[in-house]
Design an enzyme around this catalytic site. Structure first.
Site, PDB file in Angstrom:
ATOM      1  N   HIS A   1       0.831  -1.217   0.000  1.00 25.13           N
ATOM      2  CA  HIS A   1       0.000   0.000   0.000  1.00 25.13           C
ATOM      3  C   HIS A   1       0.865   1.267   0.000  1.00 25.13           C
ATOM      4  CE1 HIS A   1      -3.304  -2.713   1.262  1.00 25.13           C
ATOM      5  NE2 HIS A   1      -2.356  -3.246   2.008  1.00 25.13           N
TER       6      HIS A   1
ATOM      7  N   LYS B   1      16.020  21.575 -10.683  1.00 30.43           N
ATOM      8  CA  LYS B   1      15.364  20.332 -11.100  1.00 30.43           C
ATOM      9  C   LYS B   1      16.268  19.356 -11.839  1.00 30.43           C
ATOM     10  CE  LYS B   1      10.980  20.426 -10.018  1.00 30.43           C
ATOM     11  NZ  LYS B   1      10.095  19.485 -10.601  1.00 30.43           N
TER      12      LYS B   1
ATOM     13  N   GLU C   1       9.149   8.592 -16.753  1.00 29.09           N
ATOM     14  CA  GLU C   1       7.788   9.103 -16.977  1.00 29.09           C
ATOM     15  C   GLU C   1       7.324   8.787 -18.391  1.00 29.09           C
ATOM     16  OE1 GLU C   1       7.240  13.176 -14.906  1.00 29.09           O
ATOM     17  OE2 GLU C   1       9.374  12.806 -14.934  1.00 29.09           O
TER      18      GLU C   1
ATOM     19  N   SER D   1      14.713  21.593 -15.846  1.00 28.69           N
ATOM     20  CA  SER D   1      13.536  22.438 -16.011  1.00 28.69           C
ATOM     21  C   SER D   1      13.966  23.760 -16.638  1.00 28.69           C
ATOM     22  CB  SER D   1      12.905  22.692 -14.641  1.00 28.69           C
ATOM     23  OG  SER D   1      12.129  23.867 -14.664  1.00 28.69           O
TER      24      SER D   1
END
Ligand code: ARG
Length: 456
Positions: free
Chosen positions: A154, A281, A288, A275
């Site tokens: 979980h 970043k 992704e 970024s």
């Protein structure tokens, strides 16, 4: 020139022509198409269906076309599809004799052959990439047999395990992917040529010979089925979808692990992006994208399933729509495997952070209960006692590790041995059942994985 010009008086409408054309995407079948034609023509010559000399002229010219395309000397363009392109080129090179190539054959069995040959190679390519990635995982696991980290359920910390155990779980998935592609390959690897448009042909063809020339272990059994079957393409995309699902789940973990709050892993600069506005970043874009592209491959599977669901026997033009789906699924899975393998090979695991995080979140609670079981307390009672201990710890800002023995004793029959029993390393090394994370069992699992990967 259209292969079917004889029946027509008027030119085909421009929009209809381009709507009908598959050349832009089926040109990648050129090698399979020409190799298949060489085998077909060789058989025609051997069986006396066309003169041997003609067969030789045709196969020589086909070989020339193939090498010219390979060498970039011949552009594939201006034709309805790859089959028309090759035949037109053949006729333009050797004249009328080239028109004998299509004897006893239809584009319907021809395209079925091409796509099977293509997918046979594609399956083998994917299997070798899956094997490479599974080996990277297995080797990284070997170096991390004792790297302690939390196992989650979980997405809540559950019990201590090792990085080896976690990575090997993915290697097991990839091994199953390999066997799914091997299964798909068995159904792909059946030779359909000789099925003609739908009811085969009356020429005395030798289908077994064509199969032998093209290294197929079997031929299709029913010519209607052979020209209208794309199950094998679905098998390929399904195997690819499951493999993408595995890569996507692993990507999700890499994304979580590389977040600032986890910091379990640091990706190399060469597999990250930045970024345009936030200078700090370093983003896990590769993972992704793999996660996102999984949707495309599922879409490819759904598209082809839907294309196939309502078409009557035998061949219908709907089936031309098979190609973009299989090519897209193949390209996407291929690129994902290459990038993920490279990315993992260069990633740095923050093993100290993983070890620190293992002690939080009461990951030793199960061990604590098992410790009481060792003293004769029934498991369900032990579970309740430790549950109360956990509440006590939460309320008093403590952990199971830093409770005093007097505090422990208020809850049950504890002695000093509890501190060793609840150690993460103890918990791991005491797990001796097959499939467990203890270094002993893990070494066995990794040896078995390597043996399996060497064989496949
Ligand atoms: N381009 C076609 C395809 O991909 C080739 C077969 C054409 N057959 C036909 N009967 N029009 O399916």
């Amino acid at each position: 020139m259209k292969l079917w010009y004889g029946r027509f008086r008027d030119e085909v409408n421009k929009a209809a022509d381009s709507f009908n054309s598959s050349l832009s995407f089926d040109k990648r079948l050129y090698r399979c198409d020409i190799t298949g034609s060489i085998a077909h023509c060789t058989m025609l010559g051997e069986c006396g269906i066309i003169p041997k000399d003609d067969a030789k002229k045709i196969t020589d010219a086909l070989k020339g076309i193939l090498s010219d395309i390979d060498e970039g000397k011949l552009e594939i363009e201006n034709a309805e599809d790859i089959h028309s392109f090759v035949e037109n080129e053949l006729v333009s090179r050797i004249g009328s004799v080239g028109k004998k190539l299509h004897t006893g054959r239809s584009r319907n069995d021809q395209v079925a052959l091409d796509i099977r040959m293509y997918l046979r190679d594609a399956s083998r390519d994917i299997i070798s990439l899956l094997r490479k990635f599974a080996l990277t995982l297995t080797e990284t696991a070997e170096k991390n047999l004792r790297t302690v980290m939390p196992a989650f359920t979980h997405l809540q910390k559950a019990q201590p395990t090792t990085l080896a155990h976690h990575l090997a779980a993915y290697a097991e998935m990839l091994c199953r992917d390999i066997s799914r592609f091997e299964e798909a390959e068995k159904r792909i690897n059946v030779m359909p040529l000789g099925s003609g448009a739908c009811t085969s042909t009356s020429y005395p063809i030798n289908r077994a010979r064509v199969a032998e020339l093209l290294d197929f272990p079997a031929i299709t059994a029913n010519s209607m089925d052979a020209v209208s079957d794309r199950d094998f393409a679905l098998d390929f995309i399904y195997a690819g979808s499951v493999a993408m699902m595995h890569l996507s789940r692993f990507s999700e973990e890499i994304i979580i692990w590389s977040s600032d709050d986890y910091k379990y892993i640091e990706l190399s600069d060469s597999y990250s992006t930045g970024s345009s506005i936030m200078p700090q970043k370093k983003n896990p874009d590769m993972n992704e994208l793999i996660r996102g592209k999984t949707g495309r491959v599922y879409g490819d599977l759904m598209a082809l399933l839907t294309v196939m669901k309502g078409i009557p026997l035998a061949y219908d033009k709907d089936m031309q729509e098979d190609k973009e789906s299989v090519f897209d699924a193949y390209d996407t899975l291929r690129a994902s495997l290459v990038v993920f393998d490279g990315l993992l090979g260069e990633a740095t695991f923050n093993t100290r952070r993983m070890r620190e995080c293992t002690d939080g979140g009461f990951t030793s609670a199960t061990e604590c209960a098992d410790y009481l079981v060792g003293k004769g307390v029934p498991f369900r009672d032990a579970h309740a006692i430790v549950g109360r201990l956990v509440v006590y710890c939460i309320e008093n800002g403590k952990t199971l590790q830093n409770l005093t023995i007097d505090e422990y004793r208020k809850f049950g029959d504890f002695d000093e041995g509890v501190y060793n029993a609840i150690g993460a390393e103890t918990a791991i090394s005491r797990r001796q059942a097959p499939g467990s994370p203890s270094p002993d069992r893990m070494s066995e699992e990794l040896a078995a994985l390597k043996a399996k990967l060497a064989k496949s």
